[in-house]
Design a protein around this motif. Structure first.
Motif, PDB file in Angstrom:
ATOM      1  N   THR A 283       3.079   4.568 -10.773  1.00 33.16           N
ATOM      2  CA  THR A 283       4.308   5.282 -11.155  1.00 33.16           C
ATOM      3  C   THR A 283       5.472   4.341 -11.412  1.00 33.16           C
ATOM      4  OG1 THR A 283       5.024   5.531  -8.849  1.00 33.16           O
ATOM      5  CG2 THR A 283       3.693   7.324  -9.791  1.00 33.16           C
ATOM      6  N   GLY A 284       5.410   3.112 -10.877  1.00 28.17           N
ATOM      7  CA  GLY A 284       6.527   2.179 -10.985  1.00 28.17           C
ATOM      8  C   GLY A 284       7.621   2.463  -9.975  1.00 28.17           C
ATOM      9  N   ILE A 285       7.376   3.375  -9.029  1.00 30.05           N
ATOM     10  CA  ILE A 285       8.396   3.806  -8.077  1.00 30.05           C
ATOM     11  C   ILE A 285       8.130   3.170  -6.707  1.00 30.05           C
ATOM     12  CG2 ILE A 285       9.446   5.799  -6.931  1.00 30.05           C
ATOM     13  CD1 ILE A 285       8.464   7.524  -9.257  1.00 30.05           C
ATOM     14  N   PRO A 286       9.152   2.576  -6.057  1.00 31.22           N
ATOM     15  CA  PRO A 286       8.954   2.075  -4.692  1.00 31.22           C
ATOM     16  C   PRO A 286       8.415   3.188  -3.784  1.00 31.22           C
ATOM     17  CG  PRO A 286      11.054   1.312  -5.558  1.00 31.22           C
ATOM     18  CD  PRO A 286      10.509   2.291  -6.564  1.00 31.22           C
ATOM     19  N   ALA A 287       7.502   2.827  -2.904  1.00 33.44           N
ATOM     20  CA  ALA A 287       6.745   3.815  -2.135  1.00 33.44           C
ATOM     21  C   ALA A 287       7.629   4.797  -1.376  1.00 33.44           C
ATOM     22  CB  ALA A 287       5.814   3.093  -1.157  1.00 33.44           C
ATOM     23  N   ALA A 288       8.760   4.321  -0.833  1.00 33.85           N
ATOM     24  CA  ALA A 288       9.596   5.178   0.003  1.00 33.85           C
ATOM     25  C   ALA A 288      10.232   6.315  -0.777  1.00 33.85           C
ATOM     26  CB  ALA A 288      10.692   4.347   0.671  1.00 33.85           C
ATOM     27  N   TYR A 289      10.321   6.198  -2.095  1.00 33.99           N
ATOM     28  CA  TYR A 289      10.991   7.214  -2.915  1.00 33.99           C
ATOM     29  C   TYR A 289      10.037   8.290  -3.434  1.00 33.99           C
ATOM     30  CZ  TYR A 289      14.474   3.437  -3.274  1.00 33.99           C
ATOM     31  OH  TYR A 289      15.363   2.425  -3.000  1.00 33.99           O
TER      32      TYR A 289
ATOM     33  N   SER B 168       0.026   0.133   2.618  1.00 32.85           N
ATOM     34  CA  SER B 168      -0.784   1.348   2.793  1.00 32.85           C
ATOM     35  C   SER B 168      -1.466   1.641   1.473  1.00 32.85           C
ATOM     36  CB  SER B 168       0.127   2.518   3.186  1.00 32.85           C
ATOM     37  OG  SER B 168      -0.372   3.749   2.710  1.00 32.85           O
ATOM     38  N   SER B 169      -2.758   1.919   1.504  1.00 31.32           N
ATOM     39  CA  SER B 169      -3.504   2.126   0.254  1.00 31.32           C
ATOM     40  C   SER B 169      -2.968   3.311  -0.538  1.00 31.32           C
ATOM     41  CB  SER B 169      -4.989   2.347   0.562  1.00 31.32           C
ATOM     42  OG  SER B 169      -5.532   1.224   1.197  1.00 31.32           O
ATOM     43  N   ILE B 170      -2.713   4.447   0.126  1.00 31.65           N
ATOM     44  CA  ILE B 170      -2.247   5.652  -0.559  1.00 31.65           C
ATOM     45  C   ILE B 170      -0.869   5.416  -1.172  1.00 31.65           C
ATOM     46  CG2 ILE B 170      -1.589   8.070  -0.284  1.00 31.65           C
ATOM     47  CD1 ILE B 170      -4.570   7.688  -0.049  1.00 31.65           C
ATOM     48  N   MET B 171       0.059   4.875  -0.378  1.00 35.27           N
ATOM     49  CA  MET B 171       1.414   4.626  -0.865  1.00 35.27           C
ATOM     50  C   MET B 171       1.425   3.564  -1.960  1.00 35.27           C
ATOM     51  SD  MET B 171       3.373   4.708   2.829  1.00 35.27           S
ATOM     52  CE  MET B 171       4.944   4.077   2.238  1.00 35.27           C
ATOM     53  N   SER B 172       0.633   2.524  -1.774  1.00 28.53           N
ATOM     54  CA  SER B 172       0.608   1.435  -2.748  1.00 28.53           C
ATOM     55  C   SER B 172       0.049   1.886  -4.088  1.00 28.53           C
ATOM     56  CB  SER B 172      -0.222   0.266  -2.206  1.00 28.53           C
ATOM     57  OG  SER B 172      -0.175  -0.826  -3.084  1.00 28.53           O
ATOM     58  N   ALA B 173      -1.020   2.696  -4.047  1.00 29.65           N
ATOM     59  CA  ALA B 173      -1.599   3.206  -5.295  1.00 29.65           C
ATOM     60  C   ALA B 173      -0.575   4.051  -6.051  1.00 29.65           C
ATOM     61  CB  ALA B 173      -2.844   4.034  -4.997  1.00 29.65           C
ATOM     62  N   ALA B 174       0.146   4.897  -5.309  1.00 27.72           N
ATOM     63  CA  ALA B 174       1.156   5.745  -5.945  1.00 27.72           C
ATOM     64  C   ALA B 174       2.242   4.894  -6.595  1.00 27.72           C
ATOM     65  CB  ALA B 174       1.755   6.694  -4.917  1.00 27.72           C
ATOM     66  N   SER B 175       2.644   3.805  -5.948  1.00 29.27           N
ATOM     67  CA  SER B 175       3.657   2.909  -6.514  1.00 29.27           C
ATOM     68  C   SER B 175       3.141   2.197  -7.760  1.00 29.27           C
ATOM     69  CB  SER B 175       4.077   1.863  -5.475  1.00 29.27           C
ATOM     70  OG  SER B 175       4.723   2.459  -4.403  1.00 29.27           O
TER      71      SER B 175
ATOM     72  N   SER C 146       6.233  -7.402  -8.323  1.00 29.97           N
ATOM     73  CA  SER C 146       5.752  -6.355  -7.415  1.00 29.97           C
ATOM     74  C   SER C 146       4.703  -5.516  -8.125  1.00 29.97           C
ATOM     75  CB  SER C 146       6.935  -5.474  -6.992  1.00 29.97           C
ATOM     76  OG  SER C 146       6.490  -4.281  -6.372  1.00 29.97           O
ATOM     77  N   ASN C 147       3.893  -4.792  -7.352  1.00 30.83           N
ATOM     78  CA  ASN C 147       2.903  -3.944  -8.015  1.00 30.83           C
ATOM     79  C   ASN C 147       3.543  -2.736  -8.705  1.00 30.83           C
ATOM     80  OD1 ASN C 147       3.392  -2.313  -5.757  1.00 30.83           O
ATOM     81  ND2 ASN C 147       1.240  -2.031  -5.245  1.00 30.83           N
ATOM     82  N   VAL C 148       4.835  -2.486  -8.486  1.00 33.38           N
ATOM     83  CA  VAL C 148       5.512  -1.435  -9.269  1.00 33.38           C
ATOM     84  C   VAL C 148       5.666  -1.853 -10.727  1.00 33.38           C
ATOM     85  CG1 VAL C 148       6.784  -0.490  -7.297  1.00 33.38           C
ATOM     86  CG2 VAL C 148       7.857  -2.254  -8.706  1.00 33.38           C
ATOM     87  N   ASP C 149       5.381  -3.132 -11.025  1.00 32.88           N
ATOM     88  CA  ASP C 149       5.517  -3.631 -12.401  1.00 32.88           C
ATOM     89  C   ASP C 149       4.290  -3.337 -13.264  1.00 32.88           C
ATOM     90  OD1 ASP C 149       7.975  -4.694 -11.639  1.00 32.88           O
ATOM     91  OD2 ASP C 149       7.101  -6.624 -11.082  1.00 32.88           O
ATOM     92  N   CYS C 150       3.201  -2.851 -12.657  1.00 32.27           N
ATOM     93  CA  CYS C 150       1.971  -2.621 -13.421  1.00 32.27           C
ATOM     94  C   CYS C 150       2.179  -1.607 -14.559  1.00 32.27           C
ATOM     95  CB  CYS C 150       0.860  -2.119 -12.503  1.00 32.27           C
ATOM     96  SG  CYS C 150       0.223  -3.328 -11.343  1.00 32.27           S
TER      97      CYS C 150
END
Length: 290
Positions: A30-36, A20-27, A214-218
Motif C-alpha cells: 500500500t505504501g502506507i506506514p504500518a501504524a496508519y 510483523s509479517s501481516i503489518m509489513s505485507a500491508a505496508s 523502506s519497504n513502503v517504497d515497493c
C-alpha cells in the motif's frame, strides 16, 4: 540473494515498516506506514471504497491478472482484500486455501500455473516464502526464478526480492528458546528491522545503493516503472519511487530521510515506535513513556 544480486540493484540500507509479517505485507503493498493502516486487528478490513488501497487492486484495474501465492494461511485470510490471494481455479489438484503451504508447494503451484493456465505477460505475481524453518528456502526461490526464466518471463519482469522483516541475530542471545513468550515483533534492533532489498527491471544496471529506503517504497516504484499514476495510491501513502535514487544517487550520499517503524497498531498495547535515519535511530516505548 547474492546470485540474484548479479542481475539487480541492491539496497544496502533498507528497513521494514514493522517487524510483523501481516503489518509489513500491508505496508509493502500500500505504501502506507504500518501504524496508519488500522487502529487494531478488529478494524483490519479493506472493502471496496476503503481509503487503504493496495498495489494489487490498482494493477487489477489496469488490466493485470493477479497471482498472489502466499504460504501462510493466516496471511491469506487477514490480507485477502489487499493481496488478492490466488483464485481456487488456479490451484493444483489436492491444494486448498485451508492449508499451510510449504516452500516446495509454492513451486508446485507456480509451475502448475504456467503449465495449465499460461498467464499472459500482463500479470502480477507475489510469492511469499517461509525462510525461518526451511534451510532449503534459497533452493526453492531459485527454482521459482527458473520457472519464470523457462517461460520467458524473467527478462521482461520487474522483480523485488526482499523480506517482511529481519530476525534477531544469534549474537544477541535471542533465540527461539530465549524468546519464548516474547514475540520477535516486539524487537526493534536493526537485525530485526533491516531487510534484504533487491530490485531488477528491464535494462536496470546492477549496483549497490546506500541511501535509506523502506519497504513502503515497493508499490510507488512498481507504478512508476509501469507509468501508472501514483495518485491511484492512498492519500496516506508515504512511499517514494526508488527510480530517482537509482538514477541520481552518489554512493556516499547521506540524505535526510527518516523512516518510521512500528511494532504494533495504533490502539494496541506494548507499542514501540522507531524513527530511523542514515545515522541515528530514535526509539520510543509508548506505554512506559521512555
Amino acid at each position: 540473494m547474492i546470485k540474484f544480486g548479479e542481475d539487480s540493484i541492491e539496497f544496502k540500507n533498507a528497513f521494514c515498516s514493522a517487524p510483523s509479517s501481516i503489518m509489513s505485507a500491508a505496508s509493502m503493498f500500500t505504501g502506507i506506514p504500518a501504524a496508519y493502516i488500522a487502529r487494531n486487528y478488529n478494524d483490519w478490513e479493506f472493502k471496496e471504497g476503503s481509503s487503504i488501497i493496495s498495489l494489487q487492486s490498482i494493477l487489477k484495474k489496469n488490466g493485470y491478472k493477479i497471482f498472489s501465492i502466499d504460504n501462510s494461511k493466516e496471511s491469506r485470510e487477514m490480507n485477502q482484500s489487499l493481496i488478492l490471494p490466488l483464485r481456487k481455479k488456479y490451484l493444483p489438484k489436492g491444494f486448498s486455501h485451508a492449508d499451510y503451504w510449504t516452500n516446495k508447494d509454492l513451486c508446485k503451484i507456480l509451475d502448475n500455473l504456467f503449465k495449465v493456465h499460461q498467464p499472459s505477460k500482463k500479470s502480477f505475481f507475489m510469492l511469499w516464502f517461509d525462510c525461518r524453518d526451511d534451510p532449503l528456502t534459497s533452493n526453492y526461490i531459485d527454482e521459482c526464478l527458473n520457472i519464470f526464466k523457462k517461460n520467458k518471463f524473467y527478462d521482461d519482469s520487474i522483480i523485488f526480492l526482499t523480506s517482511d522483516h529481519g530476525y534477531p541475530t544469534p549474537k544477541s542471545g535471542l533465540t527461539k528458546e530465549t524468546m519464548k513468550g516474547k514475540g520477535h515483533d516486539t524487537i526493534i534492533t536493526d537485525d530485526n528491522v533491516q531487510i534484504p532489498f533487491y530490485l531488477k527491471y528491464p535494462n536496470a544496471v546492477p549496483k549497490k545503493i546506500y541511501s535509506l529506503v523502506s519497504n513502503v517504497d515497493c508499490s510507488p516504484t512498481v507504478l512508476d516503472l509501469l507509468n501508472i499514476t501514483q495518485s491511484d495510491l492512498s492519500k496516506f501513502s508515504e512511499g517514494k519511487s526508488l527510480l530517482k535514487i537509482i538514477n541520481n544517487e552518489n554512493e556516499e550520499s547521506n540524505d535526510n530521510r527518516i523512516v518510521r517503524i512500528d511494532t504494533r497498531l495504533f490502539s494496541q498495547d506494548n507499542r514501540i515506535v522507531a524513527l530511523r535515519s542514515n545515522k541515528y535511530k530514535f526509539v520510543y516505548y509508548l506505554d512506559q513513556k521512555k
